[in-house]
Design an enzyme around this catalytic site. Structure first.
Site, PDB file in Angstrom:
ATOM      1  N   GLU A  45       0.854  -1.198   0.000  1.00  0.00           N
ATOM      2  CA  GLU A  45       0.000   0.000   0.000  1.00  0.00           C
ATOM      3  C   GLU A  45       0.890   1.249   0.000  1.00  0.00           C
ATOM      4  O   GLU A  45       1.914   1.297   0.679  1.00  0.00           O
ATOM      5  CB  GLU A  45      -0.893   0.004   1.257  1.00  0.00           C
ATOM      6  CG  GLU A  45      -1.860   1.193   1.285  1.00  0.00           C
ATOM      7  CD  GLU A  45      -2.858   1.151   2.450  1.00  0.00           C
ATOM      8  OE1 GLU A  45      -2.515   0.619   3.527  1.00  0.00           O
ATOM      9  OE2 GLU A  45      -3.979   1.669   2.273  1.00  0.00           O
ATOM     10  N   LYS A 115     -10.117   1.255  -2.469  1.00  0.00           N
ATOM     11  CA  LYS A 115     -10.338   0.896  -1.065  1.00  0.00           C
ATOM     12  C   LYS A 115     -11.772   1.209  -0.644  1.00  0.00           C
ATOM     13  O   LYS A 115     -12.224   2.356  -0.756  1.00  0.00           O
ATOM     14  CB  LYS A 115      -9.337   1.666  -0.198  1.00  0.00           C
ATOM     15  CG  LYS A 115      -9.184   1.157   1.225  1.00  0.00           C
ATOM     16  CD  LYS A 115      -8.027   1.906   1.906  1.00  0.00           C
ATOM     17  CE  LYS A 115      -7.614   1.360   3.231  1.00  0.00           C
ATOM     18  NZ  LYS A 115      -6.408   2.015   3.763  1.00  0.00           N
ATOM     19  N   CYS A 156      -5.702  -3.104   2.815  1.00  0.00           N
ATOM     20  CA  CYS A 156      -5.418  -2.861   4.227  1.00  0.00           C
ATOM     21  C   CYS A 156      -6.636  -2.922   5.152  1.00  0.00           C
ATOM     22  O   CYS A 156      -7.055  -3.984   5.550  1.00  0.00           O
ATOM     23  CB  CYS A 156      -4.651  -1.541   4.371  1.00  0.00           C
ATOM     24  SG  CYS A 156      -3.712  -1.498   5.917  1.00  0.00           S
TER      25      CYS A 156
END
Ligand SMILES: NC(=O)CC(=O)C(=O)O
Length: 278
Positions: A45, A115, A156
């Site tokens: 990331e 995301k 994440c």
């Protein structure tokens, strides 16, 4: 039986400029493919800029038309690999996203994942971050195949949501990949635990690819990239510094747990169910 899929996770170190970060990533991708034989290469990331809300607007690019994307597409095509480009900030129609692009072995763009769960966390004195102050969340899942292996992508904070991973299991994924950057407070407690939990919940491989730790940064990433197998065991783990993990994913492990502990078929869908609305 299908041969194991060789996967490389590049735990990249930080660099003062985006151009240096790209040059280093390209060198490491070449080593992963040519020297280690990886067919799927994964980046972390926010690997080409600082992980910081102020930095997102400054370093954002169009995906797949920006400079980082062009360099990654070229090297994927040159090496004949599938490349999960980690994440970097994307600008599109005036909105910013934390986005993971993917290229196939001819350098073709396979898609991008934005995301979905933004990292808004407030642990006073330890870690406060508010991605939603600048970023827009994505609403779409991304899957693609590397040979017979079906891969799903998250980023994440998404890994903290079991229902998110369950959607990918329902879509028959074998491997779930999260470019990630946990910090040094939550990382030791949760990072590997979550990888193992999502892998075991869903009978799939889970790969978390993190940047190397850099204590000169405001946000200090934990490192410790990891891969869990479908039985929930850690297959491989990095330490803090720049490192390359290379693992063989043996789909026999996926088949054995799904056959021997068939939780997917035993779910009480007459009582509860994970429903995907898109
Ligand atoms: N960086 C993230 O998105 C998430 C994280 O660091 C955490 O969940 O902890």
């Amino acid at each position: 039986m299908a041969p194991a899929l060789k996967v490389a996770l590049l735990q990249l170190g930080g660099f003062p400029t985006k151009q240096e970060a790209i040059t280093n990533a390209i060198n490491q991708i070449r080593i992963a493919a040519k020297n280690k034989g990886a067919k799927l290469v994964i980046l972390p990331e926010c690997w080409n800029s600082t992980y910081c809300t102020k930095e997102f607007p400054r370093s954002a690019e169009q995906i797949p038309n920006g400079e980082t994307s062009k360099a990654l597409s070229k090297v994927a095509g040159e090496l004949g690999i599938t490349l999960i480009g980690g994440t970097y900030p994307e600008i599109d129609a005036g909105k910013l996203y934390n986005t993971c692009p993917v290229w196939g072995p001819k350098g073709e763009f396979l898609g991008k994942y934005r995301k979905m769960h933004l990292f808004d966390m407030d642990i006073p004195g330890r870690c406060t971050f508010k991605e939603s102050s600048v970023l827009t969340p994505g609403n779409e899942f991304l899957t693609f195949n590397v040979g017979d292996t079906k891969v799903g992508v998250g980023i994440c904070y998404d890994q903290r949501f079991p229902e998110f991973a369950a959607v990918y299991r329902k879509r028959n994924c074998d491997l779930l990949v999260f470019p990630s950057a946990f910090d040094t407070f939550t990382g030791p407690m949760h990072f590997e635990l979550i990888a193992q939990a999502r892998a075991l919940d869903n009978g799939m491989f889970v790969a978390l690819c993190a940047p190397a730790r850099d204590t000169s940064k405001d946000y200090v990433a934990y490192g410790y990239s990891t891969v869990s197998d479908p039985w929930g065991r850690v297959l491989s783990r990095a330490k803090e510094g720049p490192e390359m993990l290379v693992v063989d994913l043996d789909m026999g492990l996926r088949d054995s747990i799904r056959r021997q502990i068939p939780t997917q078929e035993q779910k009480r869908t007459d009582v509860y169910e994970v429903v995907c609305k898109i």
